[in-house]
Design a protein around this motif. Structure first.
Motif, mmCIF file in Angstrom:
data_model
loop_
_atom_site.group_PDB
_atom_site.id
_atom_site.type_symbol
_atom_site.label_atom_id
_atom_site.label_comp_id
_atom_site.label_asym_id
_atom_site.label_seq_id
_atom_site.Cartn_x
_atom_site.Cartn_y
_atom_site.Cartn_z
ATOM 1 N N GLN A 206 0.810 -1.187 -0.010
ATOM 2 C CA GLN A 206 0.025 -0.129 -0.046
ATOM 3 C C GLN A 206 0.895 1.199 0.032
ATOM 4 O O GLN A 206 0.559 2.258 -0.681
ATOM 5 N N ASN A 210 0.813 4.110 -2.772
ATOM 6 C CA ASN A 210 0.472 5.538 -2.495
ATOM 7 C C ASN A 210 1.469 6.472 -2.976
ATOM 8 O O ASN A 210 0.876 7.405 -3.696
ATOM 9 N N SER A 213 0.914 7.269 -6.752
ATOM 10 C CA SER A 213 -0.121 7.924 -6.910
ATOM 11 C C SER A 213 -1.371 7.016 -7.372
ATOM 12 O O SER A 213 -2.159 7.351 -8.251
ATOM 13 N N GLN A 215 -4.550 4.700 -5.370
ATOM 14 C CA GLN A 215 -5.378 4.696 -4.204
ATOM 15 C C GLN A 215 -5.897 3.361 -4.017
ATOM 16 O O GLN A 215 -6.755 2.698 -4.728
ATOM 17 N N THR A 216 -5.400 2.562 -2.799
ATOM 18 C CA THR A 216 -5.681 1.343 -2.784
ATOM 19 C C THR A 216 -7.134 1.348 -2.290
ATOM 20 O O THR A 216 -7.498 1.976 -1.198
ATOM 21 N N GLN A 217 -8.056 0.382 -2.777
ATOM 22 C CA GLN A 217 -9.350 0.343 -2.517
ATOM 23 C C GLN A 217 -9.674 -0.947 -1.597
ATOM 24 O O GLN A 217 -10.606 -0.887 -0.742
ATOM 25 N N ALA A 283 -6.777 -1.299 -6.831
ATOM 26 C CA ALA A 283 -6.242 0.174 -6.572
ATOM 27 C C ALA A 283 -6.884 0.896 -8.009
ATOM 28 O O ALA A 283 -7.012 0.136 -9.018
ATOM 29 N N VAL A 286 -5.431 7.813 -9.394
ATOM 30 C CA VAL A 286 -6.079 9.027 -9.101
ATOM 31 C C VAL A 286 -5.139 9.949 -9.728
ATOM 32 O O VAL A 286 -3.824 10.037 -9.871
#
Length: 287
Positions: A206, A210, A213, A215-217, A283, A286
């Motif tokens: 993670q 991050n 760029s 975004q881990t969901q 992920a 973003v």
């Protein structure tokens, strides 16, 4: 090398600051290529070509499960890139669901098999900025691949560029926090030296995403299970001075239906608390 028993000894080290695990010495791409023979476990033939009915059904089931997790998270069919597509079984499954499929595979044998058997575009080599235009794919997958990349941050940067805004990145990789790592130690299948350059925990992967760029969901587990456990046991038994017939008997018992039923709660619990051998990370790109 527990899998093919090729020569070479390696150390597994852990960073005291970030917790990332790595294999040393770090072989070059040319040096590590000899550790990927044509009978490498990730180069299976097409599921429909399997002679064994059980293997055929098992392979189809595994492919369909992977396809379904993508379809559940994507609004509609689009373009998908599988980085490290091996012999193309997963992409062939996505093709049947109406997706436009592309693959990248460094192994020449596997890349040629995927192209010739399934008839979709496969680049033989490593992902490059010249391969695809920006904002091109709805989905990029790395099934059991990120641990094989010498510089995963570089590849994530390339993937970020070719994914559409909001595009989905799916990564399946060994989980260094797995209970089975504690059980089997150096024989744990997730280490797989020297093919695995890095072994991640949910925290370290993670952190890398991050910083790239993304975004881990979601982090979940749905692959590996008994297959990974049996490989670890096989590696463990190789080092034991016991008759070959007894090793075969133990592995046969593990593969049996009663044993599968008995061990199923263990795998479900491990997945529930994120301690299974294999984790899958979802992920989004973003801006």
């Amino acid at each position: 090398d527990r899998l093919h028993e090729l020569k070479g000894e390696f150390s597994v080290v852990k960073c005291k600051q970030c917790g990332l695990i790595a294999v040393q010495p770090k072989l070059s791409l040319e040096e590590v290529s000899v550790y990927y023979p044509t009978d490498y476990i990730s180069f299976p033939i097409a599921a429909v070509d399997e002679n064994s009915l059980l293997k055929k059904l098992d392979s189809k089931h595994g492919i369909n499960r992977r396809c379904k997790v993508i379809i559940e998270r994507a609004k509609e069919p689009g373009r998908i890139l599988d980085v490290g597509c091996a012999t193309g079984n997963f992409l062939n499954g996505m093709q049947h669901y109406g997706w436009e499929c592309f693959g990248v595979e460094p192994n020449e044998y596997a890349a040629n098999y995927a192209k010739n058997r399934f008839n979709f575009q496969v680049i033989n080599g490593y992902l490059s900025k010249d391969h695809f235009p920006s904002d091109y794919f709805e989905v990029v997958t790395l099934w059991d691949v990120v641990e094989h990349l010498p510089d995963p941050k570089k590849d994530l940067s390339l993937i970020w560029n070719i994914l559409k805004p909001g595009g989905l990145l799916v990564i399946t990789t060994p989980n260094a926090d797995a209970w089975e790592r504690k059980i089997f130690g150096e024989n744990w299948v997730g280490l797989d030296v020297p093919r695995h350059y890095h072994i991640f925990t949910p925290v370290t992967i993670q952190d890398m995403l991050n910083k790239s760029s993304f975004q881990t969901q979601e982090i979940m587990s749905f692959t590996g299970r008994l297959g990974a456990f049996i490989l670890s046991m096989e590696f463990f038994l190789k080092g034991k001075d016991i008759p070959s017939w007894s090793k075969r008997l133990i592995l046969s018992i593990l593969r049996s239906l009663p044993c599968r039923i008995i061990m199923h709660p263990f795998f479900l619990l491990a997945e529930k608390v994120n301690r299974s051998s294999i984790m899958t990370v979802f992920a989004r790109k973003v801006s």
